[in-house]
Design a protein around this motif. Structure first.
Motif, PDB file in Angstrom:
ATOM      1  N   ASN A  79      32.324  28.998  95.855  1.00 25.58           N
ATOM      2  CA  ASN A  79      33.682  29.449  96.192  1.00 25.58           C
ATOM      3  C   ASN A  79      34.229  28.754  97.441  1.00 25.58           C
ATOM      4  O   ASN A  79      35.079  29.293  98.145  1.00 25.58           O
ATOM      5  N   LYS A  80      33.729  27.556  97.695  1.00 24.39           N
ATOM      6  CA  LYS A  80      34.138  26.822  98.885  1.00 24.39           C
ATOM      7  C   LYS A  80      35.052  25.639  98.527  1.00 24.39           C
ATOM      8  O   LYS A  80      34.921  25.038  97.451  1.00 24.39           O
ATOM      9  N   PHE A  81      35.957  25.331  99.445  1.00 29.02           N
ATOM     10  CA  PHE A  81      36.746  24.099  99.354  1.00 29.02           C
ATOM     11  C   PHE A  81      35.907  23.011 100.016  1.00 29.02           C
ATOM     12  O   PHE A  81      35.674  23.036 101.226  1.00 29.02           O
ATOM     13  N   MET A  82      35.436  22.058  99.218  1.00 27.53           N
ATOM     14  CA  MET A  82      34.428  21.094  99.662  1.00 27.53           C
ATOM     15  C   MET A  82      35.076  19.772 100.083  1.00 27.53           C
ATOM     16  O   MET A  82      35.722  19.087  99.284  1.00 27.53           O
ATOM     17  N   ILE A  83      34.873  19.410 101.347  1.00 25.26           N
ATOM     18  CA  ILE A  83      35.352  18.151 101.929  1.00 25.26           C
ATOM     19  C   ILE A  83      34.154  17.217 102.039  1.00 25.26           C
ATOM     20  O   ILE A  83      33.179  17.522 102.723  1.00 25.26           O
ATOM     21  N   LEU A  84      34.211  16.078 101.363  1.00 23.08           N
ATOM     22  CA  LEU A  84      33.053  15.190 101.251  1.00 23.08           C
ATOM     23  C   LEU A  84      33.229  13.899 102.048  1.00 23.08           C
ATOM     24  O   LEU A  84      34.322  13.330 102.106  1.00 23.08           O
ATOM     25  N   GLY A  85      32.115  13.444 102.645  1.00 28.46           N
ATOM     26  CA  GLY A  85      32.051  12.123 103.256  1.00 28.46           C
ATOM     27  C   GLY A  85      30.756  11.448 102.842  1.00 28.46           C
ATOM     28  O   GLY A  85      29.710  12.101 102.770  1.00 28.46           O
ATOM     29  N   VAL A  86      30.813  10.134 102.558  1.00 34.38           N
ATOM     30  CA  VAL A  86      29.628   9.391 102.123  1.00 34.38           C
ATOM     31  C   VAL A  86      29.569   8.060 102.856  1.00 34.38           C
ATOM     32  O   VAL A  86      30.581   7.354 102.958  1.00 34.38           O
ATOM     33  N   ALA A  87      28.392   7.710 103.380  1.00 33.75           N
ATOM     34  CA  ALA A  87      28.202   6.415 104.040  1.00 33.75           C
ATOM     35  C   ALA A  87      26.728   6.046 104.006  1.00 33.75           C
ATOM     36  O   ALA A  87      25.852   6.923 103.937  1.00 33.75           O
ATOM     37  N   ASN A  88      26.450   4.752 104.040  1.00 36.13           N
ATOM     38  CA  ASN A  88      25.055   4.300 104.138  1.00 36.13           C
ATOM     39  C   ASN A  88      24.498   4.582 105.520  1.00 36.13           C
ATOM     40  O   ASN A  88      23.327   4.925 105.677  1.00 36.13           O
ATOM     41  N   ILE A  89      25.332   4.373 106.541  1.00 39.54           N
ATOM     42  CA  ILE A  89      24.953   4.633 107.926  1.00 39.54           C
ATOM     43  C   ILE A  89      26.104   5.381 108.590  1.00 39.54           C
ATOM     44  O   ILE A  89      27.252   4.915 108.579  1.00 39.54           O
ATOM     45  N   TRP A  90      25.801   6.526 109.171  1.00 44.25           N
ATOM     46  CA  TRP A  90      26.828   7.298 109.858  1.00 44.25           C
ATOM     47  C   TRP A  90      26.775   7.023 111.364  1.00 44.25           C
ATOM     48  O   TRP A  90      25.731   7.172 111.990  1.00 44.25           O
ATOM     49  N   ASN A  91      27.892   6.605 111.915  1.00 44.47           N
ATOM     50  CA  ASN A  91      28.008   6.406 113.359  1.00 44.47           C
ATOM     51  C   ASN A  91      29.471   6.581 113.747  1.00 44.47           C
ATOM     52  O   ASN A  91      30.307   6.988 112.925  1.00 44.47           O
TER      53      ASN A  91
END
Length: 410
Positions: A234-246
């Motif tokens: 029941n959540k509004f899902m905000i997605l982020g995807v990366a090989n390396i996060w910085n």
């Protein structure tokens, strides 16, 4: 027709997969194709050619870390590889990433000039026309336009811990990379094409061929179990995807955004390290990087919106992957990230503007002006099969026809 591609890796990472996809397109059309690579284990290629050894890589790393002479090591390895090239005698040599601690650019380009081979060079970043760095947008550096010196990115990839050799590197690259009789430059984005046109590489024809994705893999998944697994039904899902996060990928903007979430909103970030996951605020769910495209497609499909606050990128395929799964994309107007987005499938936000992301999310939730079918239709523009046929068509063009290639408007 015989084609040899040269890249730091083969079949892994975004550039390695692009090389193998082109390779298979050539094979399917009855041409001979080879991939020469510098490091790691090759995948998805029948006849890869290793340039040097792990020991050669380590020596090249040392030369880079101490003397800032990236691209000027691997002498023995490059000489041996050039002998291989002479035996194969390809009609076309297709360059990709020449950085990566594996090849000597001086030996390579002297050979290319002497042999008069036809050369295609796909630039995946800015390293070819700077004295050191692969990207400079984050720090706002413009020294590359006239000549590098006192590099502000010296300790960034390919990092030098001591000497700053950016001035000499720039001059050597300019001398080596210019003056080829038959070279065409490919960029995955109009943004990078514009930069190339302002650099010492502007003497060459420039063509944009966007990165593509496999639309048979990235498509809406109706039976995704991701939400149930992570208790997000029941959540509004905000997605982020990366090989390396910085910071350059916008991790700090997600941290800031988490402070403004509604009770029914959650952020999911894919590609975090174990250390990063432990440091996340409770409003963010951290997921380790997955090599499964099927799993990624399920995560994209589960999301309500994909946010890409990158501050330094060429043409990120994550945007297209999200669109192909029916998920709208909000991204900063930085690099070439915005080029895959229009008003039918997402929103373009001023760089470094977390408030802009917040406002767009609120508007989207109340208006729902973007639908999944519009996102999927936009992603269809980037079918990888069509992109690689563009490369094949380019290979088959004659020199006189290449002069018709013009820098696209942006």
């Amino acid at each position: 027709m015989r084609v040899v591609q040269i890249n730091s890796v083969c079949g892994i990472g975004s550039t390695g997969r692009i090389a193998t996809d082109i390779h298979h397109t050539l094979i399917e059309n009855s041409y001979k194709s080879y991939i020469a690579y510098g490091r790691n284990t090759p995948k998805n290629c029948e006849n890869p050619i290793r340039i040097g050894t792990n020991y050669d890589n380590y020596l090249h790393v040392g030369l880079t870390r101490i003397f800032d002479k990236h691209g000027f090591g691997s002498v023995k390895a490059t000489k041996a590889f050039i002998k291989n090239l002479e035996e194969i005698n390809p009609e076309i040599i297709h360059l990709h990433n020449l950085h990566g601690y594996y090849i000597n650019i001086e030996l390579l380009f002297n050979y290319l000039k002497q042999s008069n081979k036809r050369v295609i060079w796909t630039l995946h970043d800015c390293w070819a026309f700077t004295g050191h760095c692969s990207h400079f947008e984050f720090v706002g550096c413009k020294k590359w336009e006239l000549g590098c010196f006192e590099c502000p990115e010296k300790k960034e990839y390919p990092a030098s811990l001591f000497k700053d050799n950016s001035e000499q590197n720039f001059l050597k690259k300019k001398a080596l990379f210019t003056g080829l009789k038959d070279l065409t430059i490919i960029t995955p984005s109009k943004w990078l094409a514009s930069l190339v046109n302002q650099s010492f590489l502007s003497e060459y024809p420039i063509k944009v061929i966007h990165n593509g994705i496999n639309l048979d893999v990235f498509k809406p998944t109706t039976n995704s179990s991701f939400r149930k697994k992570h208790n997000l039904m029941n959540k509004f899902m905000i997605l982020g995807v990366a090989n390396i996060w910085n910071q350059k990928k916008g991790l700090n903007h997600f941290i800031e955004l988490s402070n403004y979430l509604e009770d029914d909103e959650v952020i999911v970030l894919v590609g975090l390290t174990e250390k990063q996951k432990k440091e996340l605020p409770k409003q963010i769910i951290g997921i380790s990087l997955t090599n499964s495209t099927k799993d990624l497609a399920e995560i994209y499909s589960a999301a309500d919106v994909f946010v890409n606050p990158t501050l330094e990128d060429n043409f990120p395929t994550t945007n297209i992957e999200a669109l192909a799964c029916g998920t709208p994309v909000f991204t900063f107007n930085s690099g070439g990230s915005y080029e895959s987005i229009d008003e039918t499938c997402g929103r373009i936000i001023a760089p470094k503007n977390t408030r802009g992301i917040i406002d767009c999310l609120k508007t989207y939730r109340t208006s729902k002006l973007i639908n999944s079918s519009s996102c999927i239709n936009r992603a269809n523009k980037y079918n990888m099969k069509n992109q690689y046929i563009e490369y094949l068509n380019l290979y088959l063009k004659k020199g006189s026809e290449l002069q018709e290639i013009a820098l696209p408007s942006i």
